[in-house]
Design a protein around this motif. Structure first.
Motif, PDB file in Angstrom:
ATOM      1  N   UNK A   1      42.996  47.391  54.626  1.00 19.46           N
ATOM      2  CA  UNK A   1      42.595  48.299  53.552  1.00 19.46           C
ATOM      3  C   UNK A   1      43.472  48.199  52.310  1.00 19.46           C
ATOM      4  N   UNK A   2      44.536  47.405  52.358  1.00 23.13           N
ATOM      5  CA  UNK A   2      45.451  47.328  51.212  1.00 23.13           C
ATOM      6  C   UNK A   2      44.770  46.644  50.038  1.00 23.13           C
ATOM      7  N   UNK A   3      44.984  47.201  48.849  1.00 22.54           N
ATOM      8  CA  UNK A   3      44.354  46.657  47.638  1.00 22.54           C
ATOM      9  C   UNK A   3      44.874  45.266  47.313  1.00 22.54           C
ATOM     10  N   UNK A   4      46.145  45.015  47.613  1.00 22.81           N
ATOM     11  CA  UNK A   4      46.734  43.717  47.276  1.00 22.81           C
ATOM     12  C   UNK A   4      46.279  42.601  48.209  1.00 22.81           C
ATOM     13  N   UNK A   5      45.487  42.930  49.234  1.00 20.67           N
ATOM     14  CA  UNK A   5      45.042  41.928  50.200  1.00 20.67           C
ATOM     15  C   UNK A   5      43.676  41.337  49.862  1.00 20.67           C
ATOM     16  N   UNK A   6      43.177  41.578  48.661  1.00 22.04           N
ATOM     17  CA  UNK A   6      41.816  41.150  48.343  1.00 22.04           C
ATOM     18  C   UNK A   6      41.649  39.634  48.372  1.00 22.04           C
ATOM     19  N   UNK A   7      42.736  38.882  48.158  1.00 21.03           N
ATOM     20  CA  UNK A   7      42.647  37.423  48.161  1.00 21.03           C
ATOM     21  C   UNK A   7      43.090  36.810  49.490  1.00 21.03           C
ATOM     22  N   UNK A   8      43.412  37.637  50.489  1.00 18.89           N
ATOM     23  CA  UNK A   8      43.879  37.144  51.770  1.00 18.89           C
ATOM     24  C   UNK A   8      42.688  36.676  52.620  1.00 18.89           C
ATOM     25  N   UNK A   9      42.996  35.911  53.646  1.00 18.89           N
ATOM     26  CA  UNK A   9      41.970  35.403  54.550  1.00 18.89           C
ATOM     27  C   UNK A   9      41.656  36.449  55.615  1.00 18.89           C
ATOM     28  N   UNK A  10      40.381  36.818  55.716  1.00 19.42           N
ATOM     29  CA  UNK A  10      39.960  37.807  56.704  1.00 19.42           C
ATOM     30  C   UNK A  10      38.999  37.150  57.700  1.00 19.42           C
ATOM     31  N   UNK A  11      39.002  37.676  58.921  1.00 17.39           N
ATOM     32  CA  UNK A  11      38.037  37.233  59.929  1.00 17.39           C
ATOM     33  C   UNK A  11      37.465  38.460  60.623  1.00 17.39           C
ATOM     34  N   UNK A  12      36.263  38.324  61.142  1.00 15.27           N
ATOM     35  CA  UNK A  12      35.673  39.358  61.990  1.00 15.27           C
ATOM     36  C   UNK A  12      35.798  38.899  63.432  1.00 15.27           C
ATOM     37  N   UNK A  13      36.629  39.602  64.176  1.00 10.81           N
ATOM     38  CA  UNK A  13      36.867  39.256  65.579  1.00 10.81           C
ATOM     39  C   UNK A  13      35.804  39.924  66.446  1.00 10.81           C
ATOM     40  N   UNK A  14      34.963  39.124  67.060  1.00 10.99           N
ATOM     41  CA  UNK A  14      33.925  39.650  67.950  1.00 10.99           C
ATOM     42  C   UNK A  14      34.397  39.494  69.396  1.00 10.99           C
ATOM     43  N   UNK A  15      34.615  40.623  70.037  1.00 10.31           N
ATOM     44  CA  UNK A  15      35.154  40.631  71.399  1.00 10.31           C
ATOM     45  C   UNK A  15      34.132  41.251  72.343  1.00 10.31           C
ATOM     46  N   UNK A  16      33.849  40.559  73.424  1.00 10.33           N
ATOM     47  CA  UNK A  16      32.960  41.085  74.455  1.00 10.33           C
ATOM     48  C   UNK A  16      33.694  41.033  75.790  1.00 10.33           C
ATOM     49  N   UNK A  17      33.878  42.194  76.395  1.00  6.70           N
ATOM     50  CA  UNK A  17      34.596  42.287  77.665  1.00  6.70           C
ATOM     51  C   UNK A  17      33.659  42.807  78.740  1.00  6.70           C
ATOM     52  N   UNK A  18      33.479  42.029  79.792  1.00  2.00           N
ATOM     53  CA  UNK A  18      32.611  42.389  80.894  1.00  2.00           C
ATOM     54  C   UNK A  18      33.448  42.945  82.046  1.00  2.00           C
ATOM     55  N   UNK A  19      32.970  44.054  82.617  1.00  2.00           N
ATOM     56  CA  UNK A  19      33.714  44.695  83.707  1.00  2.00           C
ATOM     57  C   UNK A  19      33.574  43.903  85.001  1.00  2.00           C
ATOM     58  N   UNK A  20      34.671  43.779  85.707  1.00  2.00           N
ATOM     59  CA  UNK A  20      34.666  43.142  87.023  1.00  2.00           C
ATOM     60  C   UNK A  20      35.696  43.855  87.876  1.00  2.00           C
TER      61      UNK A  20
END
Length: 232
Positions: A192-211
């Protein structure tokens, strides 16, 4: 700043703890049902988390990797790039740097430089910027000033330094990445930092199955206690 692997381990542990608390609560409810005059005839409710899916935005804070670079020398290309940059600098900064000939870079001084750069080929951790920075280009250029390479009258130390920067930049362009070994990715969950607008972002998609697993203790024929783990 934390390692991506540590962050995933944290998420996994949080989900496990959430399931544990849900199961503990289900047991407590089941005991209440068992004591109740009418509810004891009903099945106590239990809510499971068979699958958890998350999409989390993360900021890449740093990447720890080992890289291999090769220095590829082509005299015609090198001369072309050198003189193109010299003409640009002369025009933009009103300097008077003499262009370089192929014969000049075939001198023993320059051959020694090229050989030194090629000696670091196929080695992890040898960064081009570091290797070029180690070179004593200024001294080499000054030596050439007294020999084959003679700038026009009035060339100053400022122009010599500019020529050094030109050589450094062109030599860096002769490096090619041939291999990369990723060690760690460091992330910052705060996006959310304003100074991070030029930084590299990723969307981490995590799927955890119960066992589930169950640990059962029993004694073998020799009387020794044995633990058996079964997966459900």
């Amino acid at each position: 700043m934390i390692k991506l692997s540590d962050y995933l381990d944290y998420l996994n542990n949080e989900i496990i703890q959430a399931r544990k608390r849900a199961d503990e609560n289900a047991i407590a409810i089941a005991k209440e049902y068992a004591k109740h005059e009418y509810l004891k005839y009903f099945t106590a409710p239990r809510y499971a988390l068979p699958s958890v899916k998350m999409e989390i935005p993360l900021k890449i804070a740093d990447i720890d990797a080992d890289e291999k670079y090769n220095f590829k020398m082509n005299e015609d290309q090198l001369i072309g790039e050198l003189n193109e940059r010299i003409r640009l600098v002369n025009r933009e900064k009103r300097m008077n740097i003499t262009e370089i000939s192929k014969k000049q870079i075939q001198s023993e001084d320059f051959r020694s430089i090229f050989k030194k750069l090629e000696s670091t080929d196929q080695k992890f951790g040898k960064l081009p910027t570091t290797e070029v920075a180690k070179l004593d280009l200024k001294s080499t250029i000054k030596t050439l000033n007294t020999g084959i390479f003679r700038p026009q009258d009035g060339t100053s130390d400022v122009e010599i330094n500019e020529l050094k920067e030109i050589f450094s930049s062109v030599l860096l362009n002769k490096y090619k990445l041939v291999n990369s070994k990723l060690n760690n990715i460091y992330i910052d969950p705060n996006t959310t930092s304003a100074e991070d607008k030029d930084k590299l972002f990723i969307n981490l998609q995590v799927s955890m199955e119960a066992e589930g697993i169950r640990i059962v203790s029993y004694k073998d024929k020799d009387g020794k206690e044995v633990e058996q783990i079964t997966f459900e």
